[in-house]
Design an enzyme around this catalytic site. Structure first.
Site, PDB file in Angstrom:
ATOM      1  N   VAL A 169      15.535  -0.525 -10.979  1.00  0.00           N
ATOM      2  CA  VAL A 169      15.141  -1.711 -11.740  1.00  0.00           C
ATOM      3  C   VAL A 169      15.715  -1.661 -13.159  1.00  0.00           C
ATOM      4  CG1 VAL A 169      13.188  -3.103 -12.541  1.00  0.00           C
ATOM      5  CG2 VAL A 169      13.037  -1.897 -10.357  1.00  0.00           C
ATOM      6  N   LYS A 196       2.750  -1.508 -10.989  1.00  0.00           N
ATOM      7  CA  LYS A 196       1.521  -2.084 -10.398  1.00  0.00           C
ATOM      8  C   LYS A 196       0.403  -1.073 -10.317  1.00  0.00           C
ATOM      9  CE  LYS A 196       4.682  -1.622  -7.780  1.00  0.00           C
ATOM     10  NZ  LYS A 196       5.876  -1.898  -7.052  1.00  0.00           N
ATOM     11  N   GLU A 226       5.287  -9.312 -14.846  1.00  0.00           N
ATOM     12  CA  GLU A 226       5.718 -10.158 -13.718  1.00  0.00           C
ATOM     13  C   GLU A 226       6.288  -9.342 -12.565  1.00  0.00           C
ATOM     14  OE1 GLU A 226       5.619 -12.852 -11.590  1.00  0.00           O
ATOM     15  OE2 GLU A 226       5.573 -13.957 -13.457  1.00  0.00           O
ATOM     16  N   ILE A 238       9.473 -12.840  -7.343  1.00  0.00           N
ATOM     17  CA  ILE A 238       8.718 -14.102  -7.238  1.00  0.00           C
ATOM     18  C   ILE A 238       7.867 -14.276  -8.503  1.00  0.00           C
ATOM     19  CG2 ILE A 238       7.017 -15.400  -5.902  1.00  0.00           C
ATOM     20  CD1 ILE A 238       7.632 -13.630  -3.496  1.00  0.00           C
ATOM     21  N   GLY A 279      16.835   2.726   3.958  1.00  0.00           N
ATOM     22  CA  GLY A 279      16.471   2.832   2.543  1.00  0.00           C
ATOM     23  C   GLY A 279      15.342   1.901   2.142  1.00  0.00           C
ATOM     24  N   GLU A 325      10.224   4.666   1.632  1.00  0.00           N
ATOM     25  CA  GLU A 325      10.391   5.940   0.937  1.00  0.00           C
ATOM     26  C   GLU A 325      10.336   7.079   1.950  1.00  0.00           C
ATOM     27  OE1 GLU A 325      10.701   6.010  -2.365  1.00  0.00           O
ATOM     28  OE2 GLU A 325      10.367   3.862  -2.576  1.00  0.00           O
ATOM     29  N   LYS A 356      -1.213  -4.670  -5.775  1.00  0.00           N
ATOM     30  CA  LYS A 356      -0.733  -6.029  -6.110  1.00  0.00           C
ATOM     31  C   LYS A 356      -1.840  -7.064  -5.952  1.00  0.00           C
ATOM     32  CE  LYS A 356       3.972  -4.751  -4.773  1.00  0.00           C
ATOM     33  NZ  LYS A 356       4.867  -4.622  -3.617  1.00  0.00           N
TER      34      LYS A 356
HETATM   35  N1  HSE Z   1       7.721  -0.704  -1.920  1.00  0.00           N
HETATM   36  C1  HSE Z   1       7.482  -2.089  -2.151  1.00  0.00           C
HETATM   37  C2  HSE Z   1       7.706  -2.858  -0.881  1.00  0.00           C
HETATM   38  C3  HSE Z   1       8.334  -2.694  -3.207  1.00  0.00           C
HETATM   39  O1  HSE Z   1       8.031  -2.298   0.162  1.00  0.00           O
HETATM   40  O2  HSE Z   1       7.523  -4.073  -0.931  1.00  0.00           O
HETATM   41  C4  HSE Z   1       7.900  -2.357  -4.577  1.00  0.00           C
HETATM   42  O3  HSE Z   1       6.630  -2.822  -4.824  1.00  0.00           O
END
Ligand code: HSE
Length: 440
Positions: free
Chosen positions: A14, A105, A129, A136, A187, A190, A205
């Site tokens: 990011v 988050k 955001e 989004i 990818g 994780e 979230k």
């Molecule tokens: N790991 C999250 C996802 C993305 O798979 O949506 C980052 O919040």
């Protein structure tokens, strides 16, 4: 006007995306903002990477505290993630009078109340955001676009990894474990995918969105989490035969009884827009009293989409930097003095419809016994089908219920499992029709 100076903590996916967006779209951003955004300093352990991404004017340090202490930096952009050093850095940056942009988050869902309180005290803004649904602009929608409304329900596909896995399980009929391996190879997931597949990421979230929607403190501890790792591809198939898709939803809903806050696999009718959000994409449905239903769809992760949200926050803060704090957009959408804890409902109190799969002896009277136990708990059946005999003696029965209180379905399940003719635990998946005012 003099440029706004930012310092970035972390040049991962990011962070390097944000530097790229600021560089590639510099002219357009200046046209919107009326001033330039200058990346004054970045904190990263890889000087080589920083040199490849940043202009020669950007200072590079291995010590993130150099960034938060720098007297000329206006905005600190925290992209380390996690809650250890990131928490100290954010709190210290606020103490030092810096505005903060973060994509973190976990930090906000777990420590947001402390962070926002300090920010109020120090008259600085904390924008986030990118913390929810990547690119989004859902935070903007909840804090500003929908501010004329009483929000009733938010339901979102807010974890791309889980949505990719569920989409593949449905399309290919594959098992969870196989698709997870594929997601890791691509990818998406994780190496330790627990956070994504067990609902923690979605829980963070939806916790943040719930606070913004209802004007409450963030309360991750109250969020019920159930992931997708135990889902059987059979149930995805049966759900599809009945006209439903299974999605990992984050749901928050306000009723007279209190606030529901939960993440779990959910059957939704295939005709709903949310049911057709596939792969790694995210979507959030908001039901509010004046506007009705609105839906926000887009990439929930990735370098440039998430950087797009980070840079929008930088622009927002730059515009409001000289506004007095009473005229800025409140952190949790409501004036800080109006943010009030409300009763959070226990899962036993929520109202939902349910999909049940029961494996039972294939003999006369079994269906009747099961139907009687549901009736005894006041659970009304919408559909009941026998899927077939899975071996010589066992039948699979799939039941869809009308909406009921969760405690009652749990009681009925316990009684069904106690029957001599029922041989394995009952599979239970919640269902949401997402079409009426209650969103049930
Ligand atoms: N790991 C999250 C996802 C993305 O798979 O949506 C980052 O919040």
């Amino acid at each position: 006007m003099k440029p706004i100076n930012i310092g970035i903590l972390g040049l991962g996916t990011v962070g390097s995306g944000a530097v790229g967006v600021l560089r590639n779209n510099a002219a357009e951003i200046s046209r919107r903002l009326g001033r330039d955004v200058n990346v004054l300093m970045v904190a990263t352990r890889s000087e080589e990477k920083a040199r490849a991404v940043c202009t020669p004017e950007t200072k590079v340090t291995a010590d993130p505290f150099d960034v938060i202490k720098h007297p000329e930096i206006d905005i600190v952009v925290e992209l380390f993630g996690g809650t250890d050093i990131a928490k100290d850095l954010v709190l210290q940056a606020i103490e030092n009078g810096k505005h903060v942009v973060t994509a973190n988050k976990k930090l906000l869902a777990e420590y947001g109340n402390e962070i926002f309180a300090l920010a109020e005290q120090k008259n600085v803004m904390v924008n986030f955001e990118a913390a929810v649904a990547g690119g989004i602009p859902i935070i903007k929608a909840l804090r500003e676009g929908l501010s004329a409304n009483n929000i009733r329900t938010i339901a979102g596909i807010i974890n791309g990894t889980s949505n990719f896995i569920l989409s593949e399980m449905r399309e290919k009929g594959s098992d969870f474990a196989d698709v997870l391996k594929q997601a890791q190879a691509l990818g998406y997931a994780e190496a330790d995918p627990t956070f994504d597949i067990e609902g923690h990421d979605a829980g963070h979230k939806i916790t943040i969105m719930s606070a913004l929607a209802f004007g409450t403190p963030v309360n991750f501890n109250a969020c019920y989490l159930e992931g997708i790792s135990k889902l059987d591809s059979r149930d995805i198939k049966y759900a599809e035969e009945l006209g439903y898709r299974v999605k990992l939803l984050g749901i928050t809903r306000k009723s007279e009884k209190g606030i529901e806050l939960r993440v779990h696999p959910t059957l939704i009718p295939e005709s709903r827009l949310l049911a057709n959000v596939n792969g790694v994409m995210n979507a959030v449905r908001v039901d509010a009293d004046m506007v009705g239903e609105t839906l926000y769809y887009g990439p929930g992760a990735g370098s440039l989409p998430t950087a797009s949200a980070v840079v929008a926050d930088i622009i927002d803060i730059s515009r409001l930097i000289t506004a007095d704090s009473g005229n800025r957009v409140p952190h949790l959408a409501f004036q800080a003095s109006e943010v009030k804890a409300q009763r959070m409902l226990d899962m036993d109190e929520i109202i939902s419809s349910y999909y049940l799969r029961v494996e039972a002896d294939d003999k006369p009277g079994v269906l009747g016994q099961i139907a009687n136990l549901l009736a005894k708990e006041n659970v009304s059946i919408e559909a009941l089908i026998q899927k077939g005999v899975i071996d010589k003696t066992n039948a699979e029965i799939v039941i869809l219920t009308h909406s009921t209180i969760e405690k009652q379905i749990k009681n009925a399940i316990a009684e069904i499992e106690a029957l001599d003719s029922v041989n394995t635990p009952v599979v239970m998946i919640r269902m949401e029709s997402l079409h009426d005012k209650r969103g049930e």
